[in-house]
Structure formats: C-alpha cells, structure tokens
Design a protein around this motif. Structure first.
Motif, PDB file in Angstrom:
ATOM      1  N   SER A   1       0.874  -1.170   0.000  1.00 48.73           N
ATOM      2  CA  SER A   1       0.000   0.000   0.000  1.00 48.73           C
ATOM      3  C   SER A   1       0.911   1.220   0.000  1.00 48.73           C
ATOM      4  CB  SER A   1      -0.916  -0.005   1.226  1.00 48.73           C
ATOM      5  OG  SER A   1      -1.772   1.113   1.229  1.00 48.73           O
ATOM      6  N   GLN A   2       1.285   1.678  -1.186  1.00 44.14           N
ATOM      7  CA  GLN A   2       2.368   2.649  -1.328  1.00 44.14           C
ATOM      8  C   GLN A   2       2.072   4.010  -0.732  1.00 44.14           C
ATOM      9  OE1 GLN A   2       1.042   0.955  -3.954  1.00 44.14           O
ATOM     10  NE2 GLN A   2       0.368   2.354  -5.553  1.00 44.14           N
ATOM     11  N   GLY A   3       0.787   4.281  -0.425  1.00 38.66           N
ATOM     12  CA  GLY A   3       0.462   5.541   0.239  1.00 38.66           C
ATOM     13  C   GLY A   3       1.139   5.663   1.589  1.00 38.66           C
ATOM     14  N   CYS A   4       1.502   4.537   2.189  1.00 37.67           N
ATOM     15  CA  CYS A   4       2.166   4.570   3.494  1.00 37.67           C
ATOM     16  C   CYS A   4       3.538   5.215   3.429  1.00 37.67           C
ATOM     17  CB  CYS A   4       2.282   3.156   4.068  1.00 37.67           C
ATOM     18  SG  CYS A   4       0.704   2.425   4.533  1.00 37.67           S
ATOM     19  N   SER A   5       4.123   5.309   2.238  1.00 34.54           N
ATOM     20  CA  SER A   5       5.417   5.968   2.098  1.00 34.54           C
ATOM     21  C   SER A   5       5.284   7.406   1.618  1.00 34.54           C
ATOM     22  CB  SER A   5       6.319   5.161   1.142  1.00 34.54           C
ATOM     23  OG  SER A   5       6.712   3.942   1.747  1.00 34.54           O
ATOM     24  N   ALA A   6       4.048   7.895   1.525  1.00 35.90           N
ATOM     25  CA  ALA A   6       3.825   9.308   1.209  1.00 35.90           C
ATOM     26  C   ALA A   6       4.006  10.127   2.485  1.00 35.90           C
ATOM     27  CB  ALA A   6       2.419   9.515   0.643  1.00 35.90           C
ATOM     28  N   ARG A   7       4.789  11.167   2.408  1.00 42.48           N
ATOM     29  CA  ARG A   7       5.168  11.946   3.583  1.00 42.48           C
ATOM     30  C   ARG A   7       3.973  12.575   4.301  1.00 42.48           C
ATOM     31  NH1 ARG A   7       7.265  12.821   8.127  1.00 42.48           N
ATOM     32  NH2 ARG A   7       7.673  14.996   8.650  1.00 42.48           N
ATOM     33  N   LYS A   8       2.922  12.911   3.567  1.00 39.01           N
ATOM     34  CA  LYS A   8       1.825  13.666   4.191  1.00 39.01           C
ATOM     35  C   LYS A   8       1.160  12.879   5.314  1.00 39.01           C
ATOM     36  CE  LYS A   8      -2.024  12.418   1.121  1.00 39.01           C
ATOM     37  NZ  LYS A   8      -3.109  12.944   0.292  1.00 39.01           N
ATOM     38  N   TYR A   9       1.080  11.554   5.186  1.00 41.72           N
ATOM     39  CA  TYR A   9       0.432  10.771   6.233  1.00 41.72           C
ATOM     40  C   TYR A   9       1.297  10.712   7.492  1.00 41.72           C
ATOM     41  CZ  TYR A   9      -2.769   9.453   2.522  1.00 41.72           C
ATOM     42  OH  TYR A   9      -3.691   9.489   1.492  1.00 41.72           O
ATOM     43  N   HIS A  10       2.606  10.730   7.329  1.00 35.99           N
ATOM     44  CA  HIS A  10       3.495  10.764   8.480  1.00 35.99           C
ATOM     45  C   HIS A  10       3.448  12.136   9.153  1.00 35.99           C
ATOM     46  CE1 HIS A  10       5.410   6.849   7.590  1.00 35.99           C
ATOM     47  NE2 HIS A  10       5.072   7.159   6.351  1.00 35.99           N
ATOM     48  N   LYS A  11       3.306  13.193   8.350  1.00 38.65           N
ATOM     49  CA  LYS A  11       3.137  14.531   8.918  1.00 38.65           C
ATOM     50  C   LYS A  11       1.849  14.612   9.715  1.00 38.65           C
ATOM     51  CE  LYS A  11       4.159  18.816   9.650  1.00 38.65           C
ATOM     52  NZ  LYS A  11       5.343  19.163  10.498  1.00 38.65           N
ATOM     53  N   ALA A  12       0.784  14.026   9.187  1.00 39.78           N
ATOM     54  CA  ALA A  12      -0.489  13.998   9.914  1.00 39.78           C
ATOM     55  C   ALA A  12      -0.324  13.280  11.243  1.00 39.78           C
ATOM     56  CB  ALA A  12      -1.562  13.321   9.065  1.00 39.78           C
ATOM     57  N   ALA A  13       0.403  12.161  11.249  1.00 39.98           N
ATOM     58  CA  ALA A  13       0.626  11.414  12.490  1.00 39.98           C
ATOM     59  C   ALA A  13       1.379  12.260  13.507  1.00 39.98           C
ATOM     60  CB  ALA A  13       1.384  10.128  12.196  1.00 39.98           C
ATOM     61  N   GLU A  14       2.382  13.023  13.044  1.00 44.09           N
ATOM     62  CA  GLU A  14       3.137  13.892  13.948  1.00 44.09           C
ATOM     63  C   GLU A  14       2.219  14.953  14.564  1.00 44.09           C
ATOM     64  OE1 GLU A  14       6.259  15.547  11.626  1.00 44.09           O
ATOM     65  OE2 GLU A  14       7.173  13.596  11.173  1.00 44.09           O
ATOM     66  N   LEU A  15       1.392  15.552  13.732  1.00 45.99           N
ATOM     67  CA  LEU A  15       0.484  16.592  14.220  1.00 45.99           C
ATOM     68  C   LEU A  15      -0.517  16.034  15.219  1.00 45.99           C
ATOM     69  CD1 LEU A  15      -0.149  18.411  10.822  1.00 45.99           C
ATOM     70  CD2 LEU A  15       1.060  19.371  12.798  1.00 45.99           C
ATOM     71  N   ILE A  16      -1.065  14.878  14.891  1.00 42.20           N
ATOM     72  CA  ILE A  16      -2.066  14.272  15.768  1.00 42.20           C
ATOM     73  C   ILE A  16      -1.446  13.877  17.102  1.00 42.20           C
ATOM     74  CG2 ILE A  16      -3.501  12.207  16.064  1.00 42.20           C
ATOM     75  CD1 ILE A  16      -4.107  12.439  13.019  1.00 42.20           C
ATOM     76  N   GLN A  17      -0.270  13.276  17.070  1.00 41.42           N
ATOM     77  CA  GLN A  17       0.365  12.845  18.312  1.00 41.42           C
ATOM     78  C   GLN A  17       0.871  14.017  19.146  1.00 41.42           C
ATOM     79  OE1 GLN A  17       0.866   9.427  19.757  1.00 41.42           O
ATOM     80  NE2 GLN A  17      -1.010   9.590  18.574  1.00 41.42           N
ATOM     81  N   SER A  18       1.079  15.168  18.519  1.00 44.27           N
ATOM     82  CA  SER A  18       1.467  16.369  19.267  1.00 44.27           C
ATOM     83  C   SER A  18       0.277  17.013  19.962  1.00 44.27           C
ATOM     84  CB  SER A  18       2.109  17.397  18.326  1.00 44.27           C
ATOM     85  OG  SER A  18       1.124  18.039  17.525  1.00 44.27           O
ATOM     86  N   GLY A  19      -0.928  16.525  19.665  1.00 44.30           N
ATOM     87  CA  GLY A  19      -2.131  17.113  20.243  1.00 44.30           C
ATOM     88  C   GLY A  19      -2.680  18.269  19.443  1.00 44.30           C
ATOM     89  N   ALA A  20      -2.191  18.460  18.211  1.00 44.85           N
ATOM     90  CA  ALA A  20      -2.557  19.645  17.430  1.00 44.85           C
ATOM     91  C   ALA A  20      -4.048  19.746  17.150  1.00 44.85           C
ATOM     92  CB  ALA A  20      -1.781  19.658  16.109  1.00 44.85           C
ATOM     93  N   ILE A  21      -4.742  18.607  17.023  1.00 41.45           N
ATOM     94  CA  ILE A  21      -6.186  18.667  16.758  1.00 41.45           C
ATOM     95  C   ILE A  21      -6.989  18.046  17.899  1.00 41.45           C
ATOM     96  CG2 ILE A  21      -5.871  18.705  14.257  1.00 41.45           C
ATOM     97  CD1 ILE A  21      -6.772  15.766  14.181  1.00 41.45           C
ATOM     98  N   GLY A  22      -6.321  17.776  19.025  1.00 41.38           N
ATOM     99  CA  GLY A  22      -7.013  17.223  20.173  1.00 41.38           C
ATOM    100  C   GLY A  22      -7.343  15.758  19.990  1.00 41.38           C
ATOM    101  N   PRO A  23      -8.171  15.196  20.870  1.00 46.23           N
ATOM    102  CA  PRO A  23      -8.557  13.785  20.751  1.00 46.23           C
ATOM    103  C   PRO A  23      -9.226  13.514  19.406  1.00 46.23           C
ATOM    104  CG  PRO A  23      -9.224  14.681  22.874  1.00 46.23           C
ATOM    105  CD  PRO A  23      -8.760  15.846  22.060  1.00 46.23           C
ATOM    106  N   LEU A  24      -8.897  12.376  18.813  1.00 49.63           N
ATOM    107  CA  LEU A  24      -9.461  12.052  17.502  1.00 49.63           C
ATOM    108  C   LEU A  24     -10.941  11.729  17.603  1.00 49.63           C
ATOM    109  CD1 LEU A  24      -6.768   9.902  15.682  1.00 49.63           C
ATOM    110  CD2 LEU A  24      -7.142  12.372  15.640  1.00 49.63           C
ATOM    111  N   VAL A  25     -11.670  12.160  16.578  1.00 44.10           N
ATOM    112  CA  VAL A  25     -13.113  11.934  16.522  1.00 44.10           C
ATOM    113  C   VAL A  25     -13.464  11.012  15.354  1.00 44.10           C
ATOM    114  CG1 VAL A  25     -15.374  13.021  16.240  1.00 44.10           C
ATOM    115  CG2 VAL A  25     -13.589  14.167  17.588  1.00 44.10           C
ATOM    116  N   MET A  26     -13.047  11.396  14.153  1.00 43.36           N
ATOM    117  CA  MET A  26     -13.496  10.653  12.970  1.00 43.36           C
ATOM    118  C   MET A  26     -12.595  10.947  11.778  1.00 43.36           C
ATOM    119  SD  MET A  26     -17.180  11.101  11.087  1.00 43.36           S
ATOM    120  CE  MET A  26     -17.370  10.689   9.365  1.00 43.36           C
TER     121      MET A  26
END
Length: 473
Positions: free
Chosen positions: A194-219
């Motif tokens: 699933s080559q999308g896993c090597s696209a940088r944007k999803y890793h950036k999203a993970a960094e932002l989410i784990q930093s608390g940037a958007i708070g607890p995940l909803v959906m």
C-alpha cells in the motif's frame, strides 16, 4: 515508550501552565503550539505491540545484509502488478543496489515477459518453492492472486528471506495473524504494497495528531472512487492464456471449489470472491493503511460494519457486461477502542469522492486526495484562540511504488520497520476482513483483540472459513 494516556496527561499539564494572554508577553496560543511540538517528540517514541502466539520453532534467519551489500530480489507473480514491480525496481536498481535474479509464475508467457523487462534470461520457476531453493535470493516480491499471498509469504520468511507482498496482505483474516506470527518469529522485514504509506503527508499527519494539534481524535473519512462504464477489472483476455501455457491447478491453489481453466477468472479474478474481496481487497487498502498510519497510534478495530451494492451487476442494455460476485459500491464504518471512527467508501460506478480528512475535538486535518502532497490544519471555531491554522505543502515523497519499494530495501539494511509493516498491516487486514464478513453476512462484527475472536452484536460467534468469508455458529 509513552502511551496515548501519558501524552494526554502531558498536554493537560502544559495547558494548565500556559500563560494568560492578558498578563503575559507570550500568548497562550504560542505556548500551546510550542508545548505541542515537544509532545510530538515524546509521541514519536510510540511503537505498536501485538501479542504473539504459537512461536515454538525459529526458522532460518537468512543472510545478514549490511549497508553497502547488494540485495538480490526474486519475484513471485509477474502479471500486471508484478511486472510493474520488475520495471520499477529495475529503474532504481543502481541507487538501491539491488539485483533481479529470478522470476516465478504459473504462466510461461508472463515469465518471458518479465525476463524481457529485466533484460536478460534470468531463471524462471513455476513453483515458488523451487525459487526459494536458490541460495542467492535475499528478498522476494509477491504479486500473485490474493489467495496465494499467505502461503508464499510464510514459505519465504521461513526460508530466511524478506518479503514485499501486494495488498491486501491476505485473503482472509486468520491468515493475517499467521503471517504476523512468522514475522515476529523471524525478525524479517515485511512490507505490504500500500504505497500511500510511504507518502510523507500521512506521516506529517501522524506527527500533528500525536502532538495534540487537533485534540482527541473523533473521525476520519476518505474514499477511492472510479466510474468504469464497461465494468471494473474487465481486463483484456489474451489469446496466449491457455491450459498449455500455464499450470491452472497451481493457480487455483487452495481454493475449495475448483473449476476448469477459465480465462475470465484468470485475467479478471478481482471480480470473484474465491480469489478476492473486490473493492474491499483492492481499492480500500490503498486508503485504510495510510489513514490508520496517520492516526499515529494504529489500533485493532472494536466494531466494523459494511454495506455494499451489486445493483449494477448486469447492464440493462447489455446483459452480462458487469457480471461478477463482488460489490460495485461499498461503505465501511470502523470503530476503534480510543473512540476514533473511520469511514471508508469506494465505488466503480461513480467517481465523486469524499473530502479526505481526519477530525479532532480541537481541529481537523485536510489531506486533499491521493495525489496531494499537502496537509492543512484548520482549528475548530471554539479553539481558534489556541490553534493556528497552518498549511504544510510540498510534503515529499508523494505516493509512488518506487518510494515504497525503496523504503522496504532501506529497512532490510538498517533494521528499521517498513512504513507498511506487519503491526500496521495486521490491524488494517482485520478491518478489511471484518468488513467483508459484515457485508456478506448482513451483520455488525465485534472484534476481541486478545482472543482474536469475532461476534455479532447479539453475541453469536462468527467462524471464518477457508473456502468462504465466514459463517455464524
């Protein structure tokens, strides 16, 4: 290693310590942003762990490959996608320091086609076990029909070789755990295609989410939509495909209800349940892997429900045009123990997609579709004083097979885990397989991660079958 709860506690403490903008030179928004960046470093330590069962015998560990060593690659399954990998790896063979040493396929014609792409007469095998007898192979790329993924991947790892296996990782859920356990026993590197896993944007999203940037995940929500007037997967049937050209019995493999040679099933196998889950097995894994990766904390689902439609199975004007087993429109809703819900949709009869995004309590991330290299952070109105809207553009690499292959080869050398590694893949395959069960049995599936058991909402046990999706006991 820090849990989601520890990170949440750190964020809460930092928020309490944030200055009041009315009596401080540093704004509350800037303080929280700075603190969130620090939390992201802590969050990056997070790893996924899964219980390992039945590990009694350690298979071959294979050759130790150093940073400067050449990796010899063999290919099992060199049809359309397999030949795409042969071409791609040939294109970056120099920079990746790899050698293409052997091919395997049930079809003589396809083996010859792969040899021509490689550019020399490399050995060809009808049986993957013969290929694995070679001593010069370090890693194997598997791009066969789905029901062959598990036996070939397990045989390959038990022989001490690393594995790149096309998505979906397996045909059935129980097979995913079999592969998982062998990966854990051997320590070999497995990458799911699933080559999308090597696209940088999803890793950036993970960094932002784990930093608390958007708070607890909803959906989260995403979709992979097409509109094929002639029916998806109705690939060209070539004259060379005959019983004389190929070992049809071997192609059928472990399928319970075997049939005589059928060119439509050979070229268009994604239309039929014995070999594939249709949209759930082909298009949705492109989305499910990177989206669950993007949460920064991949989980097993606790509940999955899916509905699909075969309303376009036969065209009114041209009977038989769309004939197939699988759905042509499907929606999946998966719930995870953290409370995060993921909505996935796919169709081959309408190309209008949903907005690709992950919603949090404090803000949302917009990711712009498969070809996008951008992540946009938009705060919720109630948190606009604390969170800056931001756009992160030019996040490279984008989604491409060559980056995903390179990530796998790099991890073989440096010992790191591939982007679509087994811990992510076994969770994604659980979502996919539960969705198929839900759709075909008309139920909601509840999953117990500790026992690997499936039940319905009213407590009935769901038993997976080797020759079909599942049955209620």
């Amino acid at each position: 290693i820090f849990s989601r709860e520890v990170i949440k506690h750190c964020n809460e403490v930092m928020e309490k310590q944030a200055p009041n903008p009315t009596n401080s030179g540093e704004t509350r928004r800037k303080f929280i942003k700075k603190a969130g960046t620090a939390a992201a470093v802590v969050a990056s330590s997070n790893i996924i762990t899964t219980p390992v069962y039945g590990q009694n015998q350690a298979p071959s560990s294979g050759r130790v490959i150093g940073a400067n060593d050449r990796i010899n690659v063999g290919y099992v399954g060199v049809g359309g996608q397999g030949q795409a990998h042969v071409r791609s790896m040939k294109g970056h063979a120099g920079e990746s320091n790899l050698e293409q040493v052997a091919v395997c396929d049930v079809s003589k014609t396809r083996m010859d086609q792969a040899r021509k792409i490689i550019g020399r007469d490399v050995p060809g095998y009808e049986d993957h076990r013969k290929l694995l007898e070679r001593k010069d192979i370090d890693a194997v790329c598997i791009a066969t029909v789905d029901h062959w993924h598990t036996p070939i991947a397990i045989d390959t790892m038990n022989s001490g070789r690393h594995v790149y296996v096309e998505k979906p990782m397996t045909r059935y859920m129980s097979e995913a755990f079999k592969i998982h356990d062998v990966v854990k026993k051997t320590g070999l590197k497995l990458q799911v295609g699933s080559q999308g896993c090597s696209a940088r944007k999803y890793h950036k999203a993970a960094e932002l989410i784990q930093s608390g940037a958007i708070g607890p995940l909803v959906m989260g929500q995403t979709s992979y939509m097409r509109n094929n007037p002639k029916g998806e997967w109705n690939y060209t049937i070539h004259d060379w495909a005959t019983p004389e050209d190929m070992n049809w019995d071997r192609w059928m493999g472990g399928v319970n209800k075997k049939i005589p040679f059928n060119a439509d099933h050979y070229f268009r196998w994604r239309k039929y349940y014995p070999y594939c889950a249709g949209l759930l097995g082909d298009l949705l894994p492109h989305l499910a892997h990177p989206f669950i990766l993007a949460t920064g904390n991949p989980e097993f689902p606790s509940r999955v429900v899916s509905i699909g439609s075969k309303a376009w199975k036969t065209d009114r004007n041209t009977p038989g045009t769309y004939e197939r087993d699988v759905d042509e429109s499907v929606q999946v809703l998966a719930e995870f123990p953290s409370g995060f819900n993921l909505m996935l949709a796919s169709a081959t009869v309408n190309e209008q997609g949903m907005t690709e995004m992950i919603r949090g309590h404090h803000g949302s991330l917009y990711m712009g579709g498969l070809s996008s290299t951008k992540v946009e952070l938009r705060p919720e109105r109630k948190f606009a004083d604390e969170i800056d809207p931001e756009t992160f553009d030019g996040l490279l690499p984008g989604e491409a097979i060559r980056h995903h292959e390179r990530n796998w080869l790099d991890c073989i050398r440096d010992g790191k885990e591939p982007n679509a590694n087994i811990d992510l893949a076994v969770r994604v395959q659980t979502v996919i397989s539960l969705a198929e069960m839900s759709d075909r049995l008309n139920i909601m599936c509840l999953f117990d991660e500790k026992t690997r058991s499936i039940t319905t909402g009213d407590g009935q046990k769901v038993e997976e079958l080797d020759y079909g999706v599942a049955e209620l006991s």
